[in-house]
Design a protein around this motif. Structure first.
Motif, short mmCIF file in Angstrom:
data_model
loop_
_atom_site.label_atom_id
_atom_site.label_comp_id
_atom_site.label_asym_id
_atom_site.label_seq_id
_atom_site.Cartn_x
_atom_site.Cartn_y
_atom_site.Cartn_z
N THR A 37 -10.28 19.00 10.47
CA THR A 37 -10.41 18.21 9.14
C THR A 37 -8.77 18.21 9.01
O THR A 37 -8.42 17.01 8.28
N ILE A 38 -8.11 19.17 9.10
CA ILE A 38 -6.49 18.97 8.79
C ILE A 38 -5.84 17.88 9.62
O ILE A 38 -5.23 17.20 9.15
N ILE A 39 -6.45 18.15 11.17
CA ILE A 39 -5.91 17.11 11.98
C ILE A 39 -6.29 15.61 11.44
O ILE A 39 -5.56 14.60 11.40
N HIS A 40 -7.54 15.65 11.05
CA HIS A 40 -8.00 14.09 10.71
C HIS A 40 -7.33 13.67 9.46
O HIS A 40 -7.10 12.56 9.36
N LEU A 41 -7.22 14.77 8.46
CA LEU A 41 -6.52 14.16 7.34
C LEU A 41 -4.98 13.83 7.46
O LEU A 41 -4.63 12.93 6.90
N VAL A 42 -4.26 14.52 8.29
CA VAL A 42 -2.99 14.24 8.38
C VAL A 42 -2.83 12.79 9.32
O VAL A 42 -1.98 12.04 9.16
N THR A 43 -3.74 12.85 10.13
CA THR A 43 -3.74 11.54 11.01
C THR A 43 -4.03 10.13 10.10
O THR A 43 -3.38 9.28 10.39
N ARG A 44 -5.39 10.28 9.40
CA ARG A 44 -5.36 9.33 8.48
C ARG A 44 -4.23 8.83 7.48
O ARG A 44 -3.88 7.82 7.18
N LEU A 45 -3.54 10.10 7.01
CA LEU A 45 -2.20 9.98 6.22
C LEU A 45 -1.40 9.03 6.79
O LEU A 45 -0.88 8.26 6.39
N ALA A 46 -1.11 9.46 8.17
CA ALA A 46 -0.01 8.79 8.76
C ALA A 46 -0.71 7.38 9.20
O ALA A 46 0.43 6.64 9.20
N GLN A 47 -1.79 7.34 9.60
CA GLN A 47 -2.11 5.74 9.78
C GLN A 47 -1.96 4.76 8.59
O GLN A 47 -1.73 3.56 8.61
N TRP A 48 -2.52 5.42 7.36
CA TRP A 48 -2.69 4.59 6.11
C TRP A 48 -0.90 4.30 5.98
O TRP A 48 -0.60 3.18 5.27
N GLY A 49 -0.04 5.30 6.09
CA GLY A 49 1.04 5.06 5.58
C GLY A 49 1.96 3.97 6.51
O GLY A 49 2.72 2.96 6.19
N THR A 50 1.51 4.12 7.80
CA THR A 50 2.12 3.11 8.85
C THR A 50 1.41 1.80 8.23
O THR A 50 2.39 0.58 8.59
N GLY A 51 0.24 1.52 8.41
CA GLY A 51 -0.38 0.35 7.81
C GLY A 51 0.15 -0.14 6.76
O GLY A 51 0.43 -1.60 6.72
N LEU A 52 0.27 0.62 5.81
CA LEU A 52 0.87 0.06 4.39
C LEU A 52 2.13 -0.47 4.53
O LEU A 52 2.71 -1.69 3.94
N SER A 53 3.16 0.30 5.04
CA SER A 53 4.48 0.03 5.47
C SER A 53 4.32 -1.34 6.44
O SER A 53 5.58 -2.04 6.04
N PHE A 54 3.56 -1.55 7.26
CA PHE A 54 3.61 -2.95 8.28
C PHE A 54 3.36 -3.92 7.16
O PHE A 54 3.99 -5.10 7.30
N ALA A 55 2.37 -3.63 6.25
CA ALA A 55 1.99 -4.70 5.55
C ALA A 55 3.02 -5.18 4.44
O ALA A 55 3.24 -6.41 4.46
N VAL A 56 3.75 -4.14 4.03
CA VAL A 56 5.00 -4.63 3.33
C VAL A 56 5.98 -5.26 3.92
O VAL A 56 6.35 -6.23 3.48
N LEU A 57 6.13 -4.95 5.15
CA LEU A 57 7.08 -5.72 6.08
C LEU A 57 6.54 -7.01 6.35
O LEU A 57 7.69 -7.91 6.25
N ILE A 58 5.39 -7.46 6.51
CA ILE A 58 4.96 -8.59 6.72
C ILE A 58 5.28 -9.44 5.53
O ILE A 58 5.60 -10.49 5.76
N VAL A 59 4.87 -8.98 4.51
CA VAL A 59 4.90 -9.75 3.19
C VAL A 59 6.34 -10.13 2.84
O VAL A 59 6.87 -11.41 2.72
N ALA A 60 7.06 -9.09 3.15
CA ALA A 60 8.45 -9.39 2.67
C ALA A 60 9.29 -10.39 3.65
O ALA A 60 10.03 -11.07 3.27
N VAL A 61 8.92 -10.25 5.10
CA VAL A 61 9.49 -11.22 5.75
C VAL A 61 8.76 -12.66 5.81
O VAL A 61 9.55 -13.69 5.88
N LEU A 62 7.42 -12.71 5.21
CA LEU A 62 6.95 -14.05 4.92
C LEU A 62 7.50 -14.46 3.70
O LEU A 62 7.71 -16.04 3.70
N VAL A 63 7.95 -13.78 2.78
CA VAL A 63 8.55 -14.23 1.47
C VAL A 63 9.96 -14.96 1.97
O VAL A 63 10.72 -15.73 1.51
N GLN A 64 10.58 -14.05 2.72
CA GLN A 64 11.89 -14.29 3.42
C GLN A 64 12.00 -15.77 3.93
O GLN A 64 12.72 -16.66 3.68
N VAL A 65 11.02 -15.76 4.71
CA VAL A 65 11.07 -17.07 5.70
C VAL A 65 10.70 -18.52 4.69
O VAL A 65 11.19 -19.61 4.90
#
Length: 168
Positions: A6-34
């Motif tokens: 359960t701990i492994i699963h929760l930490v993995t999900r947290l890292a996956q969500w953090g990575t995904g959210l960061s990537f989404a912010v990066l995409i939006v920022a670049v799109l606004v810039q372009v």
């Protein structure tokens, strides 16, 4: 699911969500810039936000990369060794990774706290919110490396990378 799973699963999900959210912010920022450049309206903050989103993406993704074996790894020779040598080398590598991350954590926290006295030029963010990415990176590396060591010592895993589809 057992508690360690359960701990492994929760930490993995947290890292996956953090990575995904960061990537989404990066995409939006670049799109606004372009889009801004195409329309002639320059948004100064987009370049800075892109950098910070990239830092967070790396901070959350480093532990996942360690877990999946996507970090730089030279295992051609190690895995061709006889007997328990490959297992032992994987254990030593995981111990070294967790030890180094643990050693660096207080220094990363000090670096993060120094950022509270600074602000970013375009967004006006306190830099400790950005500098915390170094601390997060080390925390995720430490957690995933320590979980690998624990799994290997208890015999629940062999220390080989876990691919994302095996986490589900």
């Amino acid at each position: 699911m057992k508690p360690p799973d359960t701990i492994i699963h929760l930490v993995t999900r947290l890292a996956q969500w953090g990575t995904g959210l960061s990537f989404a912010v990066l995409i939006v920022a670049v799109l606004v810039q372009v889009t801004g450049r195409l329309t002639g309206i320059a948004f100064v903050w987009t370049e800075e936000l892109t950098r910070y989103a990239l830092l967070f993406m790396v901070a959350f993704g480093a532990g996942l990369s360690f877990r999946s074996g996507d970090l730089v790894n030279v295992d051609v020779i190690c895995e061709s060794l006889p007997g328990r040598a490959p297992w032992s080398l994987r254990l030593i590598a995981a111990l070294a990774t967790s030890g180094l991350a643990l050693y660096l954590l207080p220094h990363a926290w000090r670096y993060t706290s120094i950022g509270s006295m600074q602000t970013s030029p375009a967004l006006g963010l306190r830099m400790d919110f950005v500098h915390v990415t170094v601390f997060l990176l080390l925390v995720f590396l430490l957690v995933f490396a320590a979980l690998r060591v624990l799994g290997m010592v208890t015999g629940k895993e062999n220390g080989l990378p876990v691919k994302p589809e095996e986490d589900l």
